[in-house]
Design a protein around this motif. Structure first.
Motif, PDB file in Angstrom:
ATOM      1  N   ARG A   1       0.617  -0.835   0.027  1.00 52.10           N
ATOM      2  CA  ARG A   1      -0.417  -0.031  -0.196  1.00 52.10           C
ATOM      3  C   ARG A   1       1.028   1.044  -0.496  1.00 52.10           C
ATOM      4  N   MET A   2       2.231   0.833   0.390  1.00 53.03           N
ATOM      5  CA  MET A   2       2.996   2.046   0.745  1.00 53.03           C
ATOM      6  C   MET A   2       3.216   2.706  -1.098  1.00 53.03           C
ATOM      7  N   VAL A   3       3.607   1.207  -1.442  1.00 53.76           N
ATOM      8  CA  VAL A   3       4.452   1.638  -2.923  1.00 53.76           C
ATOM      9  C   VAL A   3       3.159   2.204  -3.648  1.00 53.76           C
ATOM     10  N   GLU A   4       2.173   1.800  -3.911  1.00 56.85           N
ATOM     11  CA  GLU A   4       0.416   2.133  -4.552  1.00 56.85           C
ATOM     12  C   GLU A   4       0.684   3.456  -4.323  1.00 56.85           C
ATOM     13  N   LYS A   5       0.745   3.990  -2.909  1.00 53.62           N
ATOM     14  CA  LYS A   5       0.804   5.490  -3.140  1.00 53.62           C
ATOM     15  C   LYS A   5       1.918   6.118  -3.723  1.00 53.62           C
ATOM     16  N   LEU A   6       3.098   5.879  -2.749  1.00 53.64           N
ATOM     17  CA  LEU A   6       3.953   6.560  -3.680  1.00 53.64           C
ATOM     18  C   LEU A   6       3.924   6.289  -4.695  1.00 53.64           C
ATOM     19  N   ALA A   7       3.539   5.831  -5.901  1.00 57.78           N
ATOM     20  CA  ALA A   7       3.681   5.819  -7.541  1.00 57.78           C
ATOM     21  C   ALA A   7       2.637   6.735  -8.363  1.00 57.78           C
ATOM     22  N   ALA A   8       0.987   6.247  -7.421  1.00 54.66           N
ATOM     23  CA  ALA A   8       0.585   7.213  -7.554  1.00 54.66           C
ATOM     24  C   ALA A   8       0.637   9.226  -7.472  1.00 54.66           C
ATOM     25  N   GLU A   9       2.290   9.453  -6.666  1.00 54.72           N
ATOM     26  CA  GLU A   9       2.360  10.820  -6.757  1.00 54.72           C
ATOM     27  C   GLU A   9       3.304  10.748  -7.448  1.00 54.72           C
ATOM     28  N   GLY A  10       3.764  10.596  -8.395  1.00 54.05           N
ATOM     29  CA  GLY A  10       5.194  10.909  -8.773  1.00 54.05           C
ATOM     30  C   GLY A  10       6.759   9.654  -8.729  1.00 54.05           C
ATOM     31  N   CYS A  11       6.115   9.018  -7.815  1.00 58.47           N
ATOM     32  CA  CYS A  11       7.266   9.246  -7.047  1.00 58.47           C
ATOM     33  C   CYS A  11       7.913   7.760  -7.736  1.00 58.47           C
ATOM     34  N   VAL A  12       9.171   7.534  -8.441  1.00 61.30           N
ATOM     35  CA  VAL A  12       9.777   6.421  -9.405  1.00 61.30           C
ATOM     36  C   VAL A  12      10.391   5.650  -8.395  1.00 61.30           C
ATOM     37  N   HIS A  13      11.233   6.125  -7.230  1.00 63.19           N
ATOM     38  CA  HIS A  13      12.017   5.367  -6.395  1.00 63.19           C
ATOM     39  C   HIS A  13      11.606   5.851  -4.423  1.00 63.19           C
ATOM     40  N   ALA A  14      12.140   5.746  -3.601  1.00 60.67           N
ATOM     41  CA  ALA A  14      12.297   5.225  -2.327  1.00 60.67           C
ATOM     42  C   ALA A  14      12.711   4.677  -1.594  1.00 60.67           C
ATOM     43  N   GLU A  15      13.651   4.810  -0.537  1.00 59.98           N
ATOM     44  CA  GLU A  15      14.843   4.508   0.241  1.00 59.98           C
ATOM     45  C   GLU A  15      13.784   4.383   1.519  1.00 59.98           C
ATOM     46  N   VAL A  16      13.653   3.593   1.683  1.00 58.97           N
ATOM     47  CA  VAL A  16      12.322   3.394   3.197  1.00 58.97           C
ATOM     48  C   VAL A  16      13.531   2.882   4.298  1.00 58.97           C
ATOM     49  N   PHE A  17      13.102   3.337   5.545  1.00 61.09           N
ATOM     50  CA  PHE A  17      13.318   3.063   7.159  1.00 61.09           C
ATOM     51  C   PHE A  17      12.161   1.748   7.802  1.00 61.09           C
ATOM     52  N   VAL A  18      13.283   0.717   7.927  1.00 60.74           N
ATOM     53  CA  VAL A  18      12.523  -0.297   8.438  1.00 60.74           C
ATOM     54  C   VAL A  18      13.028   0.167   9.861  1.00 60.74           C
ATOM     55  N   SER A  19      12.081  -0.125  10.776  1.00 63.45           N
ATOM     56  CA  SER A  19      12.322   0.163  12.297  1.00 63.45           C
ATOM     57  C   SER A  19      12.847  -1.264  12.754  1.00 63.45           C
ATOM     58  N   VAL A  20      14.244  -2.213  12.248  1.00 67.54           N
ATOM     59  CA  VAL A  20      14.469  -3.436  12.773  1.00 67.54           C
ATOM     60  C   VAL A  20      14.371  -3.170  14.571  1.00 67.54           C
TER      61      VAL A  20
END
Ligand SMILES: [Zn+2]
Length: 343
Positions: free
Chosen positions: A95-114
């Motif tokens: 769902r995060m990537v779906e929303k990013l793509a809809a905003e014209g975001c073609v690449h994301a570097e995403v933190f995950v709280s390991v």
């Protein structure tokens, strides 16, 4: 705000926490699935009073209505305690990537709280498999690429940081690009993590540091000197020290600015006081990001819109910000060139 222009502008998101992308509907669905208090491995944390039942969408949204940094950290816990199995992580990644793509975001570097996953006493690898399934499926469906940055969560200390680093090294090559330390800067200065970051650098991981969010310029100097930070998250207060400002201009260290985040946590007192325009005009390498979009009720398009409406950024300048996001990314050089050509 020129929404059409901004949405069509290809751009990258470089400061985004997976857990902060969970929207109220998804949080409500997760709470329906997991409505017993989380079996905490540690007794340091007491579950929120409402953690033992399903949240309505309105209640989930209300969890995001806070006015300071501590309130934000409590909301973050309210989300993470409802993330428990691989399917949860697959769902929120998709769902995060779906929303990013809809905003014209073609690449994301995403933190995950390991660090949070370890703290809860959960096994990380199955959860990571869920995230990777979500990433692959979303990449295929929407075309937006994603790298993971494993976040150690600084308030848990350097020893926990070592464990997160070991996990990042184990999964290096599976789209894990680097490490970060988010969390509460007030209780955990960058110097604590000098060894962790030195080892990460030797392993070829990239280094992002939250610095200058809740603490002043000294924290940014610490991130540069002790941790050899390659990117700085938030980086407020840079222009309090002329020598630091000069250094960041000279070295072109990318800054991951997050306007709405700083306003919602009161790290920045008001919109007009945000340093975006001052930094940009001074020649710093600034990028715009959302941090925790759902928790701060923002989107990447809205952040660019703030630059336009509040700081008078022209279309050309917005394009410059998008170009900065590609330059500051950790994509291979040839991919960066391809993306810059899109602009
Ligand atoms: Zn952050």
């Amino acid at each position: 705000m020129n929404t059409d222009f901004i949405t069509r502008l290809p751009k990258a998101e470089l400061h985004l926490h997976l857990e902060g992308s969970v929207d109220p509907l998804t949080l409500s669905q997760l709470s329906e699935k997991h409505h017993t208090p989380f079996p905490w491995a540690s007794n340091r944390y007491k579950p929120l009073p409402d953690s033992n039942r399903t949240l309505t969408v309105a209640e989930a949204a209300a969890l995001y209505n806070y006015t300071d940094f501590t309130g934000f950290l409590m909301a973050f816990k309210g989300v993470t305690e409802r993330l428990r199995d691989p399917e949860d992580y697959e769902l929120i990644t998709y769902r995060m990537v779906e929303k990013l793509a809809a905003e014209g975001c073609v690449h994301a570097e995403v933190f995950v709280s390991v660090g949070v996953v370890f703290w809860r006493g959960q096994e990380f690898d199955p959860l990571f498999e869920g995230m990777e399934r979500g990433r692959r499926r979303a990449e295929r469906d929407f075309g937006t690429t994603l790298y993971w940055i494993f976040d150690a969560v600084r308030n848990f200390g350097a020893e926990e940081g070592e464990k997160v680093l070991a996990k990042a090294m184990e999964h290096q090559g599976q789209n894990v690009i680097g490490i970060g330390i988010g969390g509460d800067e007030r209780v955990a200065p960058p110097e604590m993590f000098e060894q962790v970051y030195a080892r990460a650098a030797r392993a070829g991981l990239r280094l992002s540091v939250h610095a200058g969010e809740t603490v002043g310029a000294a924290s940014i100097r610490g991130a540069l000197d002790s941790l050899k930070a390659e990117r700085l998250g938030h980086a407020l207060h840079v222009d309090e020290e002329p020598a630091l400002l000069e250094r960041l201009i000279r070295e072109q260290v990318p800054l991951e600015l997050c306007i709405s985040s700083n306003l919602r946590t009161s790290c920045c007192p008001e919109l007009a006081a945000h340093p975006l325009r001052r930094y940009f005009d001074a020649g710093l390498l600034v990028t715009l990001n959302t941090d925790d979009p759902e928790m701060f009720q923002t989107t990447l398009v809205r952040e660019y819109g703030l630059a336009e409406d509040a700081f008078g950024f022209t279309n050309e300048e917005l394009q410059q910000l998008a170009a900065n996001s590609f330059r500051a990314s950790w994509l291979p050089e040839e991919r960066k060139c391809e993306l810059l050509k899109l602009l």
